[in-house]
Structures are given as C-alpha cells and as structure tokens.
Design a protein around this motif. Structure first.
Motif, PDB file in Angstrom:
ATOM      1  N   SER A   1     -32.695  45.915   4.570  1.00  5.82           N
ATOM      2  CA  SER A   1     -34.112  46.218   4.823  1.00  5.82           C
ATOM      3  C   SER A   1     -34.371  46.481   6.300  1.00  5.82           C
ATOM      4  CB  SER A   1     -34.994  45.068   4.335  1.00  5.82           C
ATOM      5  OG  SER A   1     -34.887  44.924   2.951  1.00  5.82           O
ATOM      6  N   PHE A   2     -33.749  45.665   7.151  1.00  8.07           N
ATOM      7  CA  PHE A   2     -33.907  45.838   8.597  1.00  8.07           C
ATOM      8  C   PHE A   2     -33.400  47.217   9.018  1.00  8.07           C
ATOM      9  CE2 PHE A   2     -32.014  45.458  12.875  1.00  8.07           C
ATOM     10  CZ  PHE A   2     -33.135  45.083  13.610  1.00  8.07           C
ATOM     11  N   LYS A   3     -32.216  47.600   8.528  1.00  5.03           N
ATOM     12  CA  LYS A   3     -31.656  48.908   8.875  1.00  5.03           C
ATOM     13  C   LYS A   3     -32.561  50.031   8.368  1.00  5.03           C
ATOM     14  CE  LYS A   3     -28.172  51.306  10.595  1.00  5.03           C
ATOM     15  NZ  LYS A   3     -27.589  51.075  11.919  1.00  5.03           N
ATOM     16  N   GLN A   4     -33.040  49.915   7.154  1.00  2.44           N
ATOM     17  CA  GLN A   4     -33.895  50.962   6.608  1.00  2.44           C
ATOM     18  C   GLN A   4     -35.190  51.089   7.402  1.00  2.44           C
ATOM     19  OE1 GLN A   4     -34.523  50.944   2.372  1.00  2.44           O
ATOM     20  NE2 GLN A   4     -35.243  53.052   2.463  1.00  2.44           N
ATOM     21  N   ARG A   5     -35.787  49.980   7.812  1.00  2.00           N
ATOM     22  CA  ARG A   5     -37.009  50.044   8.644  1.00  2.00           C
ATOM     23  C   ARG A   5     -36.739  50.782   9.944  1.00  2.00           C
ATOM     24  NH1 ARG A   5     -37.512  44.843   7.141  1.00  2.00           N
ATOM     25  NH2 ARG A   5     -36.942  44.017   9.183  1.00  2.00           N
TER      26      ARG A   5
ATOM     27  N   THR B   1     -29.919  35.954   8.516  1.00  2.00           N
ATOM     28  CA  THR B   1     -30.251  37.022   7.590  1.00  2.00           C
ATOM     29  C   THR B   1     -29.289  37.084   6.418  1.00  2.00           C
ATOM     30  OG1 THR B   1     -28.944  38.614   8.845  1.00  2.00           O
ATOM     31  CG2 THR B   1     -31.276  38.464   9.384  1.00  2.00           C
ATOM     32  N   THR B   2     -29.802  37.602   5.322  1.00  2.00           N
ATOM     33  CA  THR B   2     -28.986  37.842   4.143  1.00  2.00           C
ATOM     34  C   THR B   2     -28.582  39.312   4.131  1.00  2.00           C
ATOM     35  OG1 THR B   2     -30.872  38.479   2.778  1.00  2.00           O
ATOM     36  CG2 THR B   2     -30.330  36.110   2.866  1.00  2.00           C
ATOM     37  N   THR B   3     -27.728  39.658   3.187  1.00  2.54           N
ATOM     38  CA  THR B   3     -27.336  41.052   3.023  1.00  2.54           C
ATOM     39  C   THR B   3     -28.561  41.924   2.800  1.00  2.54           C
ATOM     40  OG1 THR B   3     -25.238  40.382   2.079  1.00  2.54           O
ATOM     41  CG2 THR B   3     -25.966  42.615   1.578  1.00  2.54           C
ATOM     42  N   GLU B   4     -29.457  41.479   1.938  1.00  2.43           N
ATOM     43  CA  GLU B   4     -30.668  42.263   1.640  1.00  2.43           C
ATOM     44  C   GLU B   4     -31.563  42.378   2.874  1.00  2.43           C
ATOM     45  OE1 GLU B   4     -32.480  44.936  -0.497  1.00  2.43           O
ATOM     46  OE2 GLU B   4     -30.711  43.902  -1.220  1.00  2.43           O
ATOM     47  N   ASP B   5     -31.635  41.310   3.694  1.00  2.00           N
ATOM     48  CA  ASP B   5     -32.394  41.374   4.945  1.00  2.00           C
ATOM     49  C   ASP B   5     -31.815  42.444   5.866  1.00  2.00           C
ATOM     50  OD1 ASP B   5     -34.024  39.193   4.203  1.00  2.00           O
ATOM     51  OD2 ASP B   5     -32.721  37.745   5.217  1.00  2.00           O
ATOM     52  N   ASN B   6     -30.486  42.476   6.000  1.00  4.67           N
ATOM     53  CA  ASN B   6     -29.851  43.466   6.871  1.00  4.67           C
ATOM     54  C   ASN B   6     -30.115  44.884   6.375  1.00  4.67           C
ATOM     55  OD1 ASN B   6     -28.811  41.653   8.711  1.00  4.67           O
ATOM     56  ND2 ASN B   6     -26.866  41.455   7.658  1.00  4.67           N
TER      57      ASN B   6
ATOM     58  N   ALA C   1     -25.404  53.779  -0.297  1.00  5.98           N
ATOM     59  CA  ALA C   1     -24.366  53.828  -1.331  1.00  5.98           C
ATOM     60  C   ALA C   1     -22.979  53.618  -0.717  1.00  5.98           C
ATOM     61  CB  ALA C   1     -24.431  55.160  -2.081  1.00  5.98           C
ATOM     62  N   LEU C   2     -22.735  54.222   0.441  1.00  7.66           N
ATOM     63  CA  LEU C   2     -21.458  54.050   1.136  1.00  7.66           C
ATOM     64  C   LEU C   2     -21.245  52.586   1.514  1.00  7.66           C
ATOM     65  CD1 LEU C   2     -18.934  54.903   2.771  1.00  7.66           C
ATOM     66  CD2 LEU C   2     -20.486  55.611   4.609  1.00  7.66           C
ATOM     67  N   VAL C   3     -22.257  51.983   2.114  1.00  8.96           N
ATOM     68  CA  VAL C   3     -22.139  50.582   2.534  1.00  8.96           C
ATOM     69  C   VAL C   3     -21.945  49.676   1.316  1.00  8.96           C
ATOM     70  CG1 VAL C   3     -23.332  48.672   3.675  1.00  8.96           C
ATOM     71  CG2 VAL C   3     -23.430  50.963   4.658  1.00  8.96           C
ATOM     72  N   GLU C   4     -22.707  49.915   0.254  1.00 11.62           N
ATOM     73  CA  GLU C   4     -22.598  49.082  -0.938  1.00 11.62           C
ATOM     74  C   GLU C   4     -21.234  49.225  -1.612  1.00 11.62           C
ATOM     75  OE1 GLU C   4     -26.140  50.405  -2.921  1.00 11.62           O
ATOM     76  OE2 GLU C   4     -27.385  48.952  -1.827  1.00 11.62           O
TER      77      GLU C   4
ATOM     78  N   PHE D   1     -18.086  44.670   7.165  1.00  9.72           N
ATOM     79  CA  PHE D   1     -18.052  43.560   8.117  1.00  9.72           C
ATOM     80  C   PHE D   1     -19.071  42.470   7.792  1.00  9.72           C
ATOM     81  CE2 PHE D   1     -16.179  46.671  11.253  1.00  9.72           C
ATOM     82  CZ  PHE D   1     -14.929  46.109  11.204  1.00  9.72           C
ATOM     83  N   ALA D   2     -18.793  41.692   6.798  1.00  4.60           N
ATOM     84  CA  ALA D   2     -19.620  40.532   6.437  1.00  4.60           C
ATOM     85  C   ALA D   2     -21.065  40.926   6.166  1.00  4.60           C
ATOM     86  CB  ALA D   2     -19.531  39.458   7.517  1.00  4.60           C
ATOM     87  N   ASN D   3     -21.248  42.029   5.472  1.00  6.78           N
ATOM     88  CA  ASN D   3     -22.575  42.491   5.080  1.00  6.78           C
ATOM     89  C   ASN D   3     -23.492  42.789   6.261  1.00  6.78           C
ATOM     90  OD1 ASN D   3     -22.184  42.440   2.202  1.00  6.78           O
ATOM     91  ND2 ASN D   3     -22.067  40.222   2.417  1.00  6.78           N
ATOM     92  N   CYS D   4     -22.928  43.278   7.324  1.00  7.22           N
ATOM     93  CA  CYS D   4     -23.681  43.584   8.544  1.00  7.22           C
ATOM     94  C   CYS D   4     -24.656  44.745   8.358  1.00  7.22           C
ATOM     95  CB  CYS D   4     -22.681  43.911   9.657  1.00  7.22           C
ATOM     96  SG  CYS D   4     -23.390  44.643  11.125  1.00  7.22           S
ATOM     97  N   TRP D   5     -24.288  45.717   7.544  1.00  7.86           N
ATOM     98  CA  TRP D   5     -25.102  46.924   7.349  1.00  7.86           C
ATOM     99  C   TRP D   5     -25.300  47.678   8.663  1.00  7.86           C
ATOM    100  CZ3 TRP D   5     -27.204  49.646   3.298  1.00  7.86           C
ATOM    101  CH2 TRP D   5     -26.927  49.134   2.030  1.00  7.86           C
ATOM    102  N   CYS D   6     -24.341  47.531   9.567  1.00  6.44           N
ATOM    103  CA  CYS D   6     -24.400  48.211  10.866  1.00  6.44           C
ATOM    104  C   CYS D   6     -25.690  47.861  11.609  1.00  6.44           C
ATOM    105  CB  CYS D   6     -24.239  49.729  10.694  1.00  6.44           C
ATOM    106  SG  CYS D   6     -23.317  50.497  12.042  1.00  6.44           S
TER     107      CYS D   6
END
Length: 194
Positions: A52-56, A45-50, A19-22, A28-33
């Motif tokens: 999902s990657f972070k959540q995994r 990668t897309t925003t959604e890929d980042n 929620a914070l990132v969204e 930073f360009a949808n990095c999602w850290c």
C-alpha cells in the motif's frame, strides 16, 4: 535483448509491478522495494502495508522504476529517484561524510525475477532507468552496486543493485567505496532529445 521493452512504473503499470513482486514473494523479506524510501511509516509494517505504501508513492508520482517487460509480463525492474525520494541508502553516514554533492538521481535497487536471471536483464533494467532519467531531464546519476572485484562472489539473489562491472559496462565511473562491499558509481546523463 531487443525483445524486451521498458515502461515506467506508473499508476497504470503498478499492477504489472505488483504481479512481479507477488510472484517472487515480496522480494527481500516482503520489502516491496520500499526500504530506500523515507521512514514516514510505521517500522512494524506488514507485507500489505509495504504494498500500500509503495502504491501511494507511485500514485503521488514520488516512486520511480524502469520495468522490463517480456511481452506483457514485467520480469525485472530498476528503482530510481531523487535523493529526497530515496534517502535511505546503506552506509549513509559514511556516504554523506565523503560526498562532495548529492546526485540528481539515485539507482537504489535492481531486481530480476528468479526464473529470468543470468540473461543480462539487470543491465537492461539499468539502461531503462538511465533512459527514463534522460527523458525526465537527465543529470548526475549515482548507483551503489556491489564491488566484487570482477569476480562473482555472491549469490545473485543478494546483488540487489548489480555489480561494479555491470555499471562500468553501462558508462558509469567509479567514484569511491561505500561500506565493505559496495561502491559509488557515477554517470552524467544528458537530457533526451525531444
């Protein structure tokens, strides 16, 4: 500052982090850290890929951060992890050429929600990461802040890991320069008393 609480980034708190990132358009360009994590994903990668990657990685226990809360709302974070978890640091070639040994932990990114900047929350996030590292057993911790010479020369939006001055206030010592505007700061963190 006592009104803020710190929680670790876990599968249970991932929704608060998301929620914070969204709210901040992906940071930073949808990095999602995800930038500092290993390059074990498609570079296009897309925003959604980042996300999902972070959540995994969080679900697998190989992505860590201290989340700063104001009540029930996460408003800042500090990403930390081992060098294996966070190998992609800026100026890595120079860093490795000048390193005597790798740290136990790195703090690679500190972000504060735009509407909450200027309130010292980057320091709160940094302290939160140090406390969580202590709870995990402590060790040598490095951060890579901007070395502004004590003068804020950059917009706070671009200070993705705080400043040298902030790290010094939190007990880190200067080790060496890294790149043109960053440096390596080090602190030995004792294990937390149980």
């Amino acid at each position: 500052m006592s009104d803020y609480t710190i929680n670790a980034l876990t599968p249970e708190t991932f929704g608060d982090f998301a929620a914070l990132v969204e709210r901040n358009k992906g940071m930073f360009a949808n990095c999602w850290c995800t930038w500092f994590h290993p390059e074990d994903r498609d570079p296009d990668t897309t925003t959604e890929d980042n996300k999902s990657f972070k959540q995994r990685r969080v679900d697998e226990g190989i992505a860590h951060a201290a989340l700063v809360y104001d009540g029930d709302l996460a408003i800042a974070w500090a990403e930390y992890g081992t060098p294996d978890e966070l190998p992609r640091i800026h100026h890595r070639k120079e860093y490795l050429a000048t390193a005597e040994q790798l740290p136990d932990y790195r703090i690679t990114c500190i972000q504060v929600e735009r509407v909450h900047r200027g309130q010292g929350l980057a320091s709160v996030a940094l302290r939160g990461a140090v406390d969580l590292i202590a709870q995990a057993g402590g060790g040598v911790v490095e951060g890579y802040p901007h070395d502004t010479g004590g003068v804020r020369k950059k917009n706070s939006s671009f200070l993705y890991n705080g400043t040298r001055t902030m790290y010094e206030r939190e007990g880190f010592t200067y080790d060496r320069p890294k790149g043109l505007g960053n440096c390596v700061m080090v602190r030995k963190v004792a294990p937390a008393q149980r």
